[in-house]
Enzyme design. Structure first.
Site, PDB file in Angstrom:
ATOM      1  N   LEU A   1       0.804  -1.223   0.000  1.00 48.97           N
ATOM      2  CA  LEU A   1       0.000   0.000   0.000  1.00 48.97           C
ATOM      3  C   LEU A   1       0.838   1.275   0.000  1.00 48.97           C
ATOM      4  O   LEU A   1       0.308   2.371   0.183  1.00 48.97           O
ATOM      5  CB  LEU A   1      -0.978  -0.010   1.169  1.00 48.97           C
ATOM      6  CG  LEU A   1      -1.992  -1.165   1.121  1.00 48.97           C
ATOM      7  CD1 LEU A   1      -2.920  -1.115   2.312  1.00 48.97           C
ATOM      8  CD2 LEU A   1      -2.784  -1.166  -0.174  1.00 48.97           C
TER       9      LEU A   1
ATOM     10  N   HIS B   1       2.896   4.213  -1.862  1.00 52.69           N
ATOM     11  CA  HIS B   1       2.823   4.881  -3.156  1.00 52.69           C
ATOM     12  C   HIS B   1       4.171   4.759  -3.876  1.00 52.69           C
ATOM     13  O   HIS B   1       5.213   4.893  -3.242  1.00 52.69           O
ATOM     14  CB  HIS B   1       2.516   6.371  -2.969  1.00 52.69           C
ATOM     15  CG  HIS B   1       1.168   6.628  -2.396  1.00 52.69           C
ATOM     16  ND1 HIS B   1       0.925   6.604  -1.039  1.00 52.69           N
ATOM     17  CD2 HIS B   1      -0.015   6.912  -2.996  1.00 52.69           C
ATOM     18  CE1 HIS B   1      -0.356   6.864  -0.832  1.00 52.69           C
ATOM     19  NE2 HIS B   1      -0.949   7.052  -1.988  1.00 52.69           N
TER      20      HIS B   1
ATOM     21  N   MET C   1       8.859   4.980   5.071  1.00 52.92           N
ATOM     22  CA  MET C   1       8.923   3.554   4.709  1.00 52.92           C
ATOM     23  C   MET C   1      10.116   3.290   3.794  1.00 52.92           C
ATOM     24  O   MET C   1      10.798   2.271   3.916  1.00 52.92           O
ATOM     25  CB  MET C   1       7.624   3.086   4.050  1.00 52.92           C
ATOM     26  CG  MET C   1       6.416   3.137   4.980  1.00 52.92           C
ATOM     27  SD  MET C   1       6.653   2.378   6.612  1.00 52.92           S
ATOM     28  CE  MET C   1       7.020   0.700   6.164  1.00 52.92           C
ATOM     29  N   GLU C   2      10.397   4.219   2.896  1.00 50.88           N
ATOM     30  CA  GLU C   2      11.552   4.075   2.015  1.00 50.88           C
ATOM     31  C   GLU C   2      12.850   4.078   2.820  1.00 50.88           C
ATOM     32  O   GLU C   2      13.761   3.285   2.540  1.00 50.88           O
ATOM     33  CB  GLU C   2      11.562   5.188   0.966  1.00 50.88           C
ATOM     34  CG  GLU C   2      10.505   5.035  -0.108  1.00 50.88           C
ATOM     35  CD  GLU C   2       9.065   5.326   0.318  1.00 50.88           C
ATOM     36  OE1 GLU C   2       8.151   5.033  -0.463  1.00 50.88           O
ATOM     37  OE2 GLU C   2       8.841   5.835   1.441  1.00 50.88           O
TER      38      GLU C   2
ATOM     39  N   ASP D   1      24.339 -10.992   4.839  1.00 50.17           N
ATOM     40  CA  ASP D   1      24.578 -11.955   3.765  1.00 50.17           C
ATOM     41  C   ASP D   1      26.057 -12.042   3.409  1.00 50.17           C
ATOM     42  O   ASP D   1      26.585 -13.127   3.188  1.00 50.17           O
ATOM     43  CB  ASP D   1      23.775 -11.574   2.517  1.00 50.17           C
ATOM     44  CG  ASP D   1      24.094 -12.488   1.355  1.00 50.17           C
ATOM     45  OD1 ASP D   1      23.834 -13.718   1.482  1.00 50.17           O
ATOM     46  OD2 ASP D   1      24.620 -12.013   0.339  1.00 50.17           O
TER      47      ASP D   1
END
Length: 154
Positions: free
Chosen positions: A73, A75, A109-110, A124
């Site tokens: 959700l 954008h 969020m980014e 990793d």
């Protein structure tokens, strides 16, 4: 009823079309705890997979740009800047991701996706050093991921 739930009870993207375009900045941080030997290997560029922090910068930047593909959700945004920096301590590395954008919605969020992917990339790249004799990671962990600052210029 919550604003992100429609009349049928389905989740939906928040409508930001009426918001003004303004500069938005978000900064997120997090840590990866590592063995001291691993920290030394990173500093001395002795990790078999290559330069850990340079690779983590690229991975975190790419992830921040692809946030809307990973979080349903969010954008899709034309991000104007992503930076990822590191502070190295004796037993941990702190990653900080700052994202800038001019538009209608925040970029926290980014920044979170960027910092977590940078930390996952570190993991990793050093996992062969971090594993114990049983193939486990008793010390390694990503911790304290959070948004430390969110700016909306008016």
């Amino acid at each position: 009823m919550f604003s992100h739930i429609d009349s049928e009870g389905k989740a939906r993207m928040v409508d930001v079309s009426k918001k003004d375009d303004v500069l938005r900045v978000a900064r997120a941080e997090g840590y990866i705890l590592l063995r001291k030997e691993t920290i030394r290997a990173i500093i001395e560029n002795r990790v078999a997979k290559g330069n850990v922090l340079n690779t983590a910068v690229v991975a975190g930047t790419l992830a921040a740009k692809k946030t809307s593909e990973l979080i349903p959700l969010c954008h899709p945004l034309q991000i104007t800047s992503v930076s990822i920096d590191f502070e190295i301590y004796e037993d941990r590395i702190k990653a900080v991701c700052e994202v800038k954008y001019v538009g209608k919605t925040g970029v926290e969020m980014e920044a979170l996706v960027g910092v977590t992917n940078a930390l996952l990339t570190v993991w990793d790249m050093v996992k062969s050093i971090e594993k114990d004799e049983n193939g486990q990671y008793p010390f390694t962990r990503i911790t304290d991921v959070r948004v430390v600052e969110k700016i909306k210029e008016k």
